[in-house]
Design a protein around this motif. Structure first.
Motif, PDB file in Angstrom:
ATOM      1  N   TYR A   1      -0.174   5.755  -2.758  1.00  0.00           N
ATOM      2  CA  TYR A   1      -0.375   7.189  -2.557  1.00  0.00           C
ATOM      3  C   TYR A   1      -1.848   7.546  -2.425  1.00  0.00           C
ATOM      4  CZ  TYR A   1       4.434   7.059  -4.094  1.00  0.00           C
ATOM      5  OH  TYR A   1       5.755   6.749  -4.216  1.00  0.00           O
ATOM      6  N   GLY A   2      -2.560   6.767  -1.618  1.00  0.00           N
ATOM      7  CA  GLY A   2      -3.958   7.092  -1.360  1.00  0.00           C
ATOM      8  C   GLY A   2      -4.938   6.409  -2.304  1.00  0.00           C
ATOM      9  N   TYR A   3      -4.453   5.934  -3.449  1.00  0.00           N
ATOM     10  CA  TYR A   3      -5.367   5.265  -4.395  1.00  0.00           C
ATOM     11  C   TYR A   3      -5.442   3.784  -4.001  1.00  0.00           C
ATOM     12  CZ  TYR A   3      -5.039   9.590  -6.977  1.00  0.00           C
ATOM     13  OH  TYR A   3      -5.099  10.914  -7.330  1.00  0.00           O
ATOM     14  N   TYR A   4      -6.067   3.544  -2.853  1.00  0.00           N
ATOM     15  CA  TYR A   4      -5.966   2.229  -2.238  1.00  0.00           C
ATOM     16  C   TYR A   4      -6.721   1.153  -2.985  1.00  0.00           C
ATOM     17  CZ  TYR A   4      -4.102   4.836   1.712  1.00  0.00           C
ATOM     18  OH  TYR A   4      -3.348   5.646   2.512  1.00  0.00           O
TER      19      TYR A   4
ATOM     20  N   GLU B   1       2.379   1.502   9.408  1.00  0.00           N
ATOM     21  CA  GLU B   1       1.588   1.291   8.199  1.00  0.00           C
ATOM     22  C   GLU B   1       1.870  -0.105   7.643  1.00  0.00           C
ATOM     23  OE1 GLU B   1       2.319   4.577   5.529  1.00  0.00           O
ATOM     24  OE2 GLU B   1       1.855   6.056   7.077  1.00  0.00           O
TER      25      GLU B   1
ATOM     26  N   TYR C   1       0.343  -2.625  10.083  1.00  0.00           N
ATOM     27  CA  TYR C   1      -1.117  -2.687   9.970  1.00  0.00           C
ATOM     28  C   TYR C   1      -1.515  -3.511   8.750  1.00  0.00           C
ATOM     29  CZ  TYR C   1      -5.944  -1.102   9.370  1.00  0.00           C
ATOM     30  OH  TYR C   1      -7.301  -1.058   9.223  1.00  0.00           O
ATOM     31  N   ASP C   2      -0.912  -3.206   7.609  1.00  0.00           N
ATOM     32  CA  ASP C   2      -1.254  -3.930   6.376  1.00  0.00           C
ATOM     33  C   ASP C   2      -0.877  -5.403   6.484  1.00  0.00           C
ATOM     34  OD1 ASP C   2      -2.253  -1.624   5.306  1.00  0.00           O
ATOM     35  OD2 ASP C   2      -0.441  -1.127   4.191  1.00  0.00           O
TER      36      ASP C   2
ATOM     37  N   ARG D   1       0.803  -1.221   0.000  1.00  0.00           N
ATOM     38  CA  ARG D   1       0.000   0.000   0.000  1.00  0.00           C
ATOM     39  C   ARG D   1       0.844   1.283   0.000  1.00  0.00           C
ATOM     40  NH1 ARG D   1      -5.355   1.222   3.408  1.00  0.00           N
ATOM     41  NH2 ARG D   1      -4.236   0.506   5.240  1.00  0.00           N
ATOM     42  N   ALA D   2       2.082   1.185   0.478  1.00  0.00           N
ATOM     43  CA  ALA D   2       2.901   2.392   0.583  1.00  0.00           C
ATOM     44  C   ALA D   2       3.078   3.090  -0.765  1.00  0.00           C
ATOM     45  CB  ALA D   2       4.266   2.042   1.179  1.00  0.00           C
TER      46      ALA D   2
ATOM     47  N   GLN E   1      -3.425  -7.254   8.314  1.00  0.00           N
ATOM     48  CA  GLN E   1      -4.654  -7.493   7.552  1.00  0.00           C
ATOM     49  C   GLN E   1      -4.488  -8.679   6.612  1.00  0.00           C
ATOM     50  OE1 GLN E   1      -7.325  -5.553   8.468  1.00  0.00           O
ATOM     51  NE2 GLN E   1      -5.786  -4.686   9.833  1.00  0.00           N
TER      52      GLN E   1
END
Lengths: 352, 120, 347
Positions: A268-271, A342, A345-346, A264-265, A349
């Motif tokens: 850039y927000g486009y998850y 981060e 967390y990922d 995810r890093a 999941q």
């Protein structure tokens, strides 16, 4: 005062480099070739990059980039984002990096051409010169700007293709590279965490989970890029134009590159777009298969994505401890340290 | 911690406002970037001061439950990490993972709350 | 009539016009105003330095101190409880004159500035040579000869203005010791922030109220190293009379002994430059009589407490959002220094 001296020093360095480069472009492109527009791009402590043009006697212009080792500092593994305490994994040298780009280009990976190298001597550190291509390398811009709207839907497939091609380079053609199997890579990350003397239950859980599933990793050992992600890709309006930054090239598990580009890093927000914020896993794997890399099982990709999350978390911690231990006091580094969660967390999941 | 006001949290807030309102508009380039980094770092400190205590208490309570022992947060986390590594927690996997996920969620809420909401 | 800043002029341009008109009256037609520059950036008062240059005759170096043109700044100042004690510019200038008349070294106040549509109210003082920054007075070689004299001169100066006949003074607020304690007590309470250390200080003072003394005179109100002008010969002027009020004269002397004005020279109790006995000698020589050191000690304790509460006022000015300021927020925490000092003083 110091600022003046530093400016003077920088001017002298630029003049010295101009002389070195003039000599080299005359070797390569013929007598009378000149250089023009020499300017330093990155201020990074670990590598210098410079932009310049070679002006050929017939009036043609070759836009080029030089990447060389830092002139003033003793080369230090820490600046590669590697920890001091643990079994340090150094990036490759400039000659190897340039050579990897040439080899990748030969097998059809989009990369800038590497026309020549610089040997270290009393005037310059070692480096290599590559074509300066038009395009965008900043991940955020690639994802946001209209100029790349047509390129984005193609990128995941193209990245898969590119990876399959460089993963397929015969090992006996490669220069000498560090080598890490999946087990060794896990051990390495465990050692790094231990060196911080800061027990970390979340990463421990991830390492434990990965160890239990080592058979999922697969057992191919190939050239891996080592930092294959949105941010090291050059993109133009038509799609993938170049795979950049081969300095962490090594022998390892090829799917580690595919897992890394999915974390995810780099979104850039486009998850909702797992591959680099621009594409789908299916496209990435289709591209990989289309270019001869075989069909990658989703379980294997998940293993390497989880591994990538662990690695990202550890890289963040390395940055933080570089500051905390006082090796390099830096607000930026210490702040990145908090991004370790981060990755954690990922990771949590992804695992079960 | 003494109760004198401005409290530590209020001082950090004042410094953050100073950076945002008085420094940031007057700098550019690297310094502007590092000012933003500094503002973010202070925001983490502020969130930690506001919520960290309750988070610590909850984490410690969960750790006591999981490990059946007592200690400070550092000791208990060390114990959990060692237990995970040795396999001693393998039979409590679901509970361990749930604990770790809750803890990570709290940490994200402090370090980068936007991480949990997609931009676009 | 409120003064209004003309948006087409800078503050300096508008003031220069006011001053030209005024200096023509005082020094004759054709008097020029030169080198006008604003000195303090303080929100509560404006001070300006300039020279009045008559067509024939000597250049007059002057200072103008006036109320802020920015009404908002004025309002903020009034929002600070301590601000309500402050006198107006007219009274402040008049006190300079009266103190000078009584033999206290002060810059002369030659005339006043009345409020009109172009300017707020103010007064002019001579601009004297010398240093007002407390730290420099204590550190710089230039004042090495002055420092040993200052405590005596301070005592002498205070005795002179404490001796001014009450009937001569303009109307001012009066605060007998017990009321002054109550005043700070109520400020403290308004913070809704219990403070055990200061509470202990209040209690201590309450128990010893009879040590306060019972004289009632003009008080400077902010008599400290930082509000005095010093030249190599010694005390040249007592400045900043805006906190003046009627009250116990020992309050001024105790305030002068608060550790915050010693700038690290802690062994010199009086302003970082002298001893209490020298100050009391000066006070006696100035006609103030022989004071009891126990009374000064009471007021030193009180002053320490007062400074702590002033720090808290500034801290809460930030906290309550009246004026967000990193400086105020930081000063707020200096209340801990005075709390420490206070608890060292108590027995």
């Amino acid at each position: 005062m110091t600022a003046d001296i530093n400016r003077k020093k920088a001017e002298i360095q630029t003049l010295d480099l101009a002389a070195v480069l003039r000599g080299r472009v005359q070797d390569v492109y013929g007598p009378g070739t000149e250089i023009d527009g020499l300017v330093r791009l990155s201020g990074g402590a670990s590598r210098e990059t410079w932009s310049f043009d070679a002006l050929l006697p017939d009036g043609k212009r070759k836009p080029l980039i030089l990447k060389r080792d830092p002139l003033n500092e003793i080369r230090d593994g820490n600046t590669d984002g590697q920890p001091g305490g643990a079994n340090v994994l150094l990036g490759v040298d400039r000659w190897t990096e340039g050579r990897l780009m040439q080899l990748a280009g030969e097998v059809g990976v989009p990369v800038p051409e590497v026309p020549f190298f610089l040997d270290a001597d009393d005037r310059t550190s070692a480096g290599f010169v590559m074509q300066r291509l038009d395009g965008e390398a900043l991940g955020r811009r690639i994802l946001r700007e209209d100029a790349y709207a047509q390129a984005r839907p193609k990128l995941a497939f193209q990245c898969g293709e590119a990876a399959a091609r460089f993963h397929d380079i015969p090992i006996d053609r490669l220069p000498e590279l560090p080598s890490l199997t999946a087990t060794e890579a896990l051990d390495y990350h465990q050692d790094v965490i231990d060196a911080f003397k800061q027990p970390h239950a979340g990463f421990e859980y991830g390492i434990h989970w990965l160890r239990e599933r080592l058979e999922l990793a697969g057992d191919r050992l190939t050239l891996v890029h080592g930092d294959f992600r949105n941010g090291n890709l050059l993109v133009d309006g038509a799609g993938l134009r170049g795979v950049l930054d081969w300095e962490l090239g090594q022998l390892g598990n090829p799917i580690s590159d595919l897992g890394w580009i999915c974390i995810r890093a780099w979104r850039y927000g486009y998850y909702d777009k797992p591959v680099g914020g621009f594409g789908e896993v299916a496209d990435l794997l289709d591209g990989y298969e289309a270019a001869g890399g075989g069909r990658v099982p989703l379980e294997r990709l998940r293993f390497w994505e989880a591994f990538g999350c662990l690695r990202w978390g550890v890289v963040c911690m390395i940055m933080a401890f570089t500051h905390i231990d006082g090796r390099e006091r830096s607000l930026e580094k210490v702040s990145i340290g908090r991004r370790a969660v981060e990755g954690e967390y990922d990771l949590l999941q992804l695992v079960d | 911690m003494p109760t004198d006001r401005p409290t530590a949290a209020e001082l950090v807030e004042a410094v953050r406002e100073f950076l945002t309102d008085h420094v940031a508009p007057n700098v550019e380039g690297q310094l502007a970037f590092h000012t933003r980094v500094a503002v973010n770092a202070l925001a983490i400190v502020e969130r930690t001061m506001a919520q960290g205590g309750a988070m610590d208490d909850a984490e410690l309570a969960r750790l006591r439950e999981l490990l059946g022992q007592d200690g400070d947060l550092g000791e208990m986390n060390g114990a959990l990490a060692r237990a995970i590594r040795s396999g001693a927690m393998d039979n409590d996997r679901a509970a361990v993972l749930e604990h770790l996920r809750l803890t990570a969620e709290d940490k994200i809420a402090l370090a980068n709350p936007r991480y949990l909401t997609p931009r676009g | 009539m409120d003064a209004v800043q003309n948006p087409d002029l800078t503050a300096g341009e508008q003031l220069a016009a006011v001053l030209r008109d005024r200096m023509a009256v005082e020094y004759g037609p054709g008097t020029k105003v030169e080198d006008l520059v604003r000195l303090s950036g303080g929100a509560s008062r404006e001070t300006w330095s300039f020279d009045a240059v008559p067509p024939s005759g000597a250049r007059q170096p002057l200072i103008l101190k006036r109320d802020p043109m920015d009404r908002q700044a004025d309002k903020q100042f009034e929002g600070v409880p301590e601000g309500r004690l402050a006198v107006d510019r007219w009274t402040e200038g008049r006190l300079f004159q009266l103190a000078g008349g009584a033999g206290t070294p002060v810059p002369e106040v030659p005339f006043f500035l009345a409020r009109d549509e172009r300017t707020t109210e103010g007064f002019f003082t001579q601009r004297l040579e010398g240093e007002t920054l407390g730290r420099r007075i204590l550190r710089e070689d230039t004042y090495a000869g002055a420092r040993p004299k200052l405590a005596f001169q301070i005592g002498h100066a205070a005795a002179r203005f404490h001796g001014i006949d009450l009937d001569l003074l303009p109307p001012m607020r009066g605060l007998p010791a017990a009321e002054e304690l109550l005043h700070y007590r109520s400020i403290m309470d308004s913070f809704h922030q219990p403070h055990a250390g200061f509470e202990y200080g209040f209690r201590w003072l309450q128990e010893r109220l009879e040590q306060a003394g019972d004289r009632y005179t003009l008080n400077h109100g902010d008599f400290r190293n930082g509000n005095i002008l010093v030249n190599p010969d010694g005390l040249r002027g007592v400045l900043d009379w805006e906190s003046a009020h009627l009250g116990n004269p020992n309050s001024d002397l105790g305030w002068m002994c608060v550790r915050s004005w010693r700038y690290g020279y802690h062994d010199k109790v009086v302003g970082g430059f002298g001893d209490v006995s020298e100050m009391l000698d000066g006070y006696e020589a100035g006609g103030g009589g022989r004071l009891d050191p126990a009374e000064i000690y009471f007021w030193q304790v009180f002053g320490t407490l007062r400074w702590g509460i002033l720090c808290m006022i500034l801290g809460f000015t930030h906290i309550d959002g009246e004026q967000r300021s990193i400086e105020y927020a930081a000063i707020g925490r200096r209340a801990a220094e005075t709390e420490y000092d206070l608890l060292q003083l108590l027995n």
